[in-house]
Design a protein around this motif. Structure first.
Motif, short mmCIF file in Angstrom:
data_model
loop_
_atom_site.label_atom_id
_atom_site.label_comp_id
_atom_site.label_asym_id
_atom_site.label_seq_id
_atom_site.Cartn_x
_atom_site.Cartn_y
_atom_site.Cartn_z
N GLU A 196 37.78 42.65 33.75
CA GLU A 196 36.40 42.71 34.51
C GLU A 196 35.33 42.58 33.18
O GLU A 196 34.41 41.89 33.33
CB GLU A 196 35.97 43.60 35.49
N ILE A 197 35.58 43.60 32.26
CA ILE A 197 34.68 43.63 31.17
C ILE A 197 34.74 42.44 30.22
O ILE A 197 33.56 41.99 29.74
CB ILE A 197 35.30 44.74 30.18
N ILE A 198 35.90 41.65 30.14
CA ILE A 198 35.95 40.46 29.49
C ILE A 198 35.08 39.38 30.11
O ILE A 198 34.25 38.63 29.49
CB ILE A 198 37.46 40.13 28.98
N TRP A 199 35.29 39.46 31.46
CA TRP A 199 34.47 38.44 32.16
C TRP A 199 32.99 38.62 32.05
O TRP A 199 32.26 37.64 32.13
CB TRP A 199 34.90 38.10 33.76
N LEU A 200 32.56 39.82 32.24
CA LEU A 200 30.89 40.18 32.33
C LEU A 200 30.52 39.92 30.97
O LEU A 200 29.62 39.46 30.70
CB LEU A 200 30.83 41.65 32.62
N ARG A 201 31.38 40.22 29.82
CA ARG A 201 30.91 39.82 28.51
C ARG A 201 30.86 38.29 28.21
O ARG A 201 29.66 37.77 27.40
CB ARG A 201 31.82 40.39 27.34
N TRP A 202 31.74 37.45 28.70
CA TRP A 202 31.64 36.11 28.71
C TRP A 202 30.32 35.54 29.38
O TRP A 202 29.79 34.66 28.78
CB TRP A 202 32.95 35.39 29.25
N LEU A 203 30.07 36.08 30.79
CA LEU A 203 29.13 35.79 31.35
C LEU A 203 27.55 36.05 30.79
O LEU A 203 26.66 35.11 30.73
CB LEU A 203 29.06 36.39 32.98
N LEU A 204 27.69 37.22 30.20
CA LEU A 204 26.26 37.49 29.35
C LEU A 204 26.04 36.58 28.31
O LEU A 204 25.18 36.16 28.09
CB LEU A 204 26.37 39.02 29.12
N ALA A 205 27.27 36.24 27.43
CA ALA A 205 27.31 35.20 26.18
C ALA A 205 26.67 34.18 26.93
O ALA A 205 26.03 33.40 26.00
CB ALA A 205 28.39 35.37 25.61
#
Length: 93
Positions: free
Chosen positions: A7-16
């Motif tokens: 979930e953290i990786i996905w959110l970081r990817w989305l923010l990027a």
């Protein structure tokens, strides 16, 4: 921990993708010191072989400084406040 790491990786990817740059690791608070030690330790023992696959993802992102694993005691877990019954003094705290 592996599920939250995803979930953290996905959110970081989305923010990027939206143009938000995150240069520091995301803290993933954990109240289980054994899990934190398993993520830190690269050697698996017989008792931990059934969780080995899930640990690789968390360990990979921990080593690449995508996440950090700070310890927080069970009494201070914020999520527990919404899922467990508390006394009046704990509620006021």
């Amino acid at each position: 921990m592996a599920c939250i790491t995803k979930e953290i990786i996905w959110l970081r990817w989305l923010l990027a993708a939206m143009g938000v740059s995150i240069s520091h690791p995301t803290p993933m608070y954990c109240d289980n010191q054994s899990s934190i030690q398993i993520a830190h330790n690269s050697i698996f023992h017989k008792r931990t072989k059934h969780i080995e696959i899930d640990c690789h993802l968390t360990r990979h992102h921990f080593r690449h400084s995508t996440i950090t694993l700070p310890f927080v005691s069970s009494s201070l877990q914020i999520a527990d406040f919404f899922t467990k019954l508390h006394s009046i003094s704990r509620f006021r705290f």
